[in-house]
Structure formats: C-alpha cells, structure tokens
Design a protein around this motif. Structure first.
Motif, PDB file in Angstrom:
ATOM      1  N   HIS A  51     -19.561 -23.053 -33.608  1.00 22.40           N
ATOM      2  CA  HIS A  51     -20.939 -23.541 -33.569  1.00 22.40           C
ATOM      3  C   HIS A  51     -21.027 -24.504 -32.395  1.00 22.40           C
ATOM      4  CE1 HIS A  51     -22.281 -21.771 -37.402  1.00 22.40           C
ATOM      5  NE2 HIS A  51     -21.032 -21.954 -37.781  1.00 22.40           N
ATOM      6  N   MET A  52     -21.058 -23.941 -31.211  1.00 18.50           N
ATOM      7  CA  MET A  52     -21.042 -24.701 -29.967  1.00 18.50           C
ATOM      8  C   MET A  52     -21.897 -23.970 -28.938  1.00 18.50           C
ATOM      9  SD  MET A  52     -16.860 -25.022 -29.757  1.00 18.50           S
ATOM     10  CE  MET A  52     -16.737 -26.504 -28.775  1.00 18.50           C
ATOM     11  N   ARG A  53     -22.380 -24.705 -27.950  1.00 20.23           N
ATOM     12  CA  ARG A  53     -23.082 -24.064 -26.839  1.00 20.23           C
ATOM     13  C   ARG A  53     -22.089 -23.580 -25.788  1.00 20.23           C
ATOM     14  NH1 ARG A  53     -25.971 -28.694 -26.915  1.00 20.23           N
ATOM     15  NH2 ARG A  53     -25.325 -29.208 -24.795  1.00 20.23           N
ATOM     16  N   TYR A  54     -20.966 -24.295 -25.660  1.00 22.39           N
ATOM     17  CA  TYR A  54     -19.987 -23.929 -24.638  1.00 22.39           C
ATOM     18  C   TYR A  54     -18.630 -24.519 -24.995  1.00 22.39           C
ATOM     19  CZ  TYR A  54     -20.196 -28.734 -22.966  1.00 22.39           C
ATOM     20  OH  TYR A  54     -20.109 -30.098 -22.893  1.00 22.39           O
ATOM     21  N   TYR A  55     -17.604 -23.991 -24.328  1.00 22.02           N
ATOM     22  CA  TYR A  55     -16.280 -24.589 -24.435  1.00 22.02           C
ATOM     23  C   TYR A  55     -15.586 -24.471 -23.090  1.00 22.02           C
ATOM     24  CZ  TYR A  55     -11.676 -25.970 -25.889  1.00 22.02           C
ATOM     25  OH  TYR A  55     -10.481 -26.645 -25.987  1.00 22.02           O
ATOM     26  N   ASP A  56     -15.012 -25.575 -22.616  1.00 14.25           N
ATOM     27  CA  ASP A  56     -14.280 -25.583 -21.356  1.00 14.25           C
ATOM     28  C   ASP A  56     -12.817 -25.273 -21.641  1.00 14.25           C
ATOM     29  OD1 ASP A  56     -16.403 -26.199 -19.601  1.00 14.25           O
ATOM     30  OD2 ASP A  56     -16.339 -28.287 -20.245  1.00 14.25           O
ATOM     31  N   MET A 107     -21.816 -19.874 -25.227  1.00 12.44           N
ATOM     32  CA  MET A 107     -22.336 -19.133 -26.376  1.00 12.44           C
ATOM     33  C   MET A 107     -23.842 -19.352 -26.384  1.00 12.44           C
ATOM     34  SD  MET A 107     -19.175 -20.241 -28.829  1.00 12.44           S
ATOM     35  CE  MET A 107     -18.417 -21.322 -27.611  1.00 12.44           C
ATOM     36  N   PRO A 108     -24.605 -18.442 -25.789  1.00  5.95           N
ATOM     37  CA  PRO A 108     -26.037 -18.672 -25.579  1.00  5.95           C
ATOM     38  C   PRO A 108     -26.830 -18.945 -26.855  1.00  5.95           C
ATOM     39  CG  PRO A 108     -25.289 -16.812 -24.273  1.00  5.95           C
ATOM     40  CD  PRO A 108     -24.175 -17.172 -25.189  1.00  5.95           C
ATOM     41  N   LEU A 109     -26.369 -18.429 -27.999  1.00  9.39           N
ATOM     42  CA  LEU A 109     -27.074 -18.655 -29.263  1.00  9.39           C
ATOM     43  C   LEU A 109     -26.485 -19.835 -30.027  1.00  9.39           C
ATOM     44  CD1 LEU A 109     -27.524 -14.956 -30.465  1.00  9.39           C
ATOM     45  CD2 LEU A 109     -28.997 -16.324 -28.970  1.00  9.39           C
ATOM     46  N   SER A 110     -25.559 -20.551 -29.386  1.00  8.65           N
ATOM     47  CA  SER A 110     -24.899 -21.734 -29.964  1.00  8.65           C
ATOM     48  C   SER A 110     -24.029 -21.406 -31.165  1.00  8.65           C
ATOM     49  CB  SER A 110     -25.920 -22.824 -30.335  1.00  8.65           C
ATOM     50  OG  SER A 110     -26.544 -23.324 -29.165  1.00  8.65           O
ATOM     51  N   HIS A 111     -23.656 -20.136 -31.309  1.00 10.97           N
ATOM     52  CA  HIS A 111     -22.675 -19.791 -32.338  1.00 10.97           C
ATOM     53  C   HIS A 111     -22.029 -18.464 -31.986  1.00 10.97           C
ATOM     54  CE1 HIS A 111     -24.908 -16.598 -34.663  1.00 10.97           C
ATOM     55  NE2 HIS A 111     -25.911 -17.153 -34.023  1.00 10.97           N
ATOM     56  N   TYR A 112     -20.799 -18.290 -32.479  1.00 16.83           N
ATOM     57  CA  TYR A 112     -20.054 -17.050 -32.270  1.00 16.83           C
ATOM     58  C   TYR A 112     -19.074 -16.909 -33.423  1.00 16.83           C
ATOM     59  CZ  TYR A 112     -16.769 -13.626 -30.428  1.00 16.83           C
ATOM     60  OH  TYR A 112     -15.966 -12.516 -30.279  1.00 16.83           O
ATOM     61  N   HIS A 113     -19.049 -15.728 -34.036  1.00 14.70           N
ATOM     62  CA  HIS A 113     -18.150 -15.479 -35.164  1.00 14.70           C
ATOM     63  C   HIS A 113     -17.531 -14.097 -34.982  1.00 14.70           C
ATOM     64  CE1 HIS A 113     -20.142 -18.859 -37.159  1.00 14.70           C
ATOM     65  NE2 HIS A 113     -21.265 -18.325 -36.713  1.00 14.70           N
ATOM     66  N   GLY A 114     -16.238 -14.005 -35.258  1.00 16.17           N
ATOM     67  CA  GLY A 114     -15.589 -12.717 -35.118  1.00 16.17           C
ATOM     68  C   GLY A 114     -14.112 -12.799 -35.429  1.00 16.17           C
TER      69      GLY A 114
END
Length: 315
Positions: A51-56, A107-114
């Motif tokens: 649940h993030m917008r981005y990660y470096d 993560m343009p939708l501010s979340h990613y799950h997989g």
C-alpha cells in the motif's frame, strides 16, 4: 531462509520461523510486506502486499535468478526498454532475471498485491531434479525462453495462469508447503508447454517524458477537481499529443481520464460527507466540481448506488 531477493537496505525482518519470513518496506508514501516461504532448495514463493505510491529499490541480485510475478490486484510500473515504461495489471504474469530492478518502482493506484516465485538458478537447477524424478522441465532452458534479454516479458489474459495462481491465494495453513510444491511444478510444466508466438504482441510502452507529463496531468486534475478541463486543453497545457495522452493515462491508471476523474470526485465526496457534516450537499457538490447539486446527486448515485444524503445517513 532463502533471501537472495531481499537484499534491500531499507527492508525490516518482522518475523521468521520454519522457512517463512515476513519483511516490511516503508516510506512516506505507505508501507508493504513480503511474506516469503522456502519451498524447494533455491526456490521460494512469496506474497506481495503493498500500500504505497512508490518504492526506491537499491536491489542488485549478484546472482543468476529467474523470477515469476503474478499481479492479483493493483498496478506496477516497470522498465520495458531503456528510458521507457510499461505497466503490470491484474492478471498479468511478469517474468525476468531482476537485471533492471534498481531504481524507483511506482504503483499508480497506490497498491499492489500478488505472488512471486523465485529461483536461485545455481541451487534450483541442482535441487529440482532430485526432488522430482524424471521432471521434464529444464529450468535454464525455460529462463532463456522467457528472458532473452535484461528486460521483463509480460504475459496477459491467460486463463490457465489465473487457474494456477488463483488457487494460491487461499491455501489452508496445514497444507501450504506441499501445495506450494505442486503449484510451482504445475506452473513450470505449463510454461514449458506454452508456445510463444514468433512476434509476440507487446504491451504498449511509453517514453519517460510521456509518463512524466501524464503523471503531472493526474496530479493537476486531483488538485483542481472543482474545475473542468477538456482533454484538448490538457493536451495543450502539458504539451503532449491527445491520442498518446489518453492511451498513456489509461495504461498507467487503468481507466480513461473521464472515468478516473469521476471516481476520484466521488471518493472525495464520500470523505466530505463523512467528515464535514457542517457542509450541505450543495457545498460538497461545488467542492468536487459540480455546479448543480442535482447533477452531483445523479453522478453519486450512479457510482455509489445511493444518494449523497443516504450515504451520509448510513455513516
């Protein structure tokens, strides 16, 4: 614990037991976790919940790896070419060697799950033939088939992939390890048999300048949701051709500009209806870009399934 993919400086190990580790990623945009299980020697299965917008990422593998990522929900930006980007969306399968895994991941939708299945090739190529007698899959050949260069390949709209991965998201605890083994072997067999077209259809990719302009448009619209702009005006204001602008926006955010803006306005309206009870519906309508309370109420009902007043009274 199989940690060949978790060499990030900012990763925190939250818990570890019996070949399972839970790792946390955190920054000002949110947080995420990876829950990783050792399955075979050199083979791991992980669940990704961000649940993030981005990660470096400062990740550099230092090893020969082969990774298979399945997106269940959300969206992930990745380097598709030098200075160009594309997007993984729900149902997609991304395969790569983690050779372009350093830098900012958005993560343009501010979340990613997989889910992610990773192979440390040196160890896995030795262990799999010992685990399964006469197993017909040559892991190195499979890696070469899907990862001919440094950039990921993305497969989409494959029903068998949904079947294989869909069952991985609800596995009873007591059978997880043996079930993971079965599903990984099933996936490898499927990929071994899968025939790639000579000229595979590529997902559209966009140059960095286009992506930056479309993200600026997204930010601008969110900051000016009480105003109306035609797409032609946005194209001219941000110096990007109309058709690439529309296509790029949909690739990044998963919907058209109009659909995204409608949903954004309604989401903001729900927040105001819940938290600003001193504001009447007409005032909220104006705040989210509607000069007519009637038009706002109709749009709200269409999106939320009830009127603004009904929504406020239920919360």
């Amino acid at each position: 614990m199989n940690q060949h993919l978790l060499k990030y400086e900012k990763t925190v190990l939250l818990a570890e037991s019996e070949g399972c580790g839970v790792y946390q990623f955190k920054n000002e945009s949110g947080e995420g976790t990876i829950t990783m299980y050792d399955v075979f020697p050199g083979v791991a299965l992980a669940y990704n919940d961000f649940h993030m917008r981005y990660y470096d990422s400062d990740f550099q593998t230092g090893r020969d790896v082969f990774c298979i990522d399945h997106c269940r929900e959300g969206r992930l930006e990745y380097a598709a070419r030098e200075d160009a980007y594309s997007y993984v969306e729900a149902g997609d399968l991304k395969l790569d060697r983690r050779l372009t895994h350093t830098g900012r991941f958005e993560m343009p939708l501010s979340h990613y799950h997989g889910a992610m299945i990773s192979f440390d090739m040196e160890t896995a190529c030795r262990s799999l033939p010992l685990e399964v007698r006469d197993f017909p899959v040559n892991l190195r050949r499979l890696q070469k088939k899907f990862c001919p260069d440094q950039y990921p390949i993305v497969l989409h709209e494959l029903e068998a992939i949904e079947h294989i991965f869909g069952e991985l998201y609800a596995v009873p605890e007591k059978i997880k390890r043996p079930y993971f083994k079965v599903k990984i072997l099933e996936l490898l067999l499927y990929l071994e048999a899968l025939e790639l077209p000579e000229e595979p259809e590529e997902k559209p990719y966009y140059y960095k300048t286009q992506v930056e302009k479309v993200k600026a448009i997204h930010k601008f619209l969110a900051a000016h949701m009480d105003e109306d702009f035609t797409q032609e005006e946005l194209s001219e204001r941000f110096h990007i051709a109309l058709t690439p602008m529309k296509r790029c926006f949909k690739s990044i955010y998963g919907s058209t500009i109009g659909s995204w803006l409608l949903q954004y306005r309604m989401n903001q309206a729900t927040v105001l209806l819940k938290t600003r009870r001193e504001m009447n519906v007409a005032a909220i309508a104006g705040t989210v870009g509607y000069d007519s309370p009637g038009k706002f109420a109709a749009a709200f009902r269409r999106v939320m399934g009830m009127t603004p007043t009904e929504y406020r009274n239920r919360t």
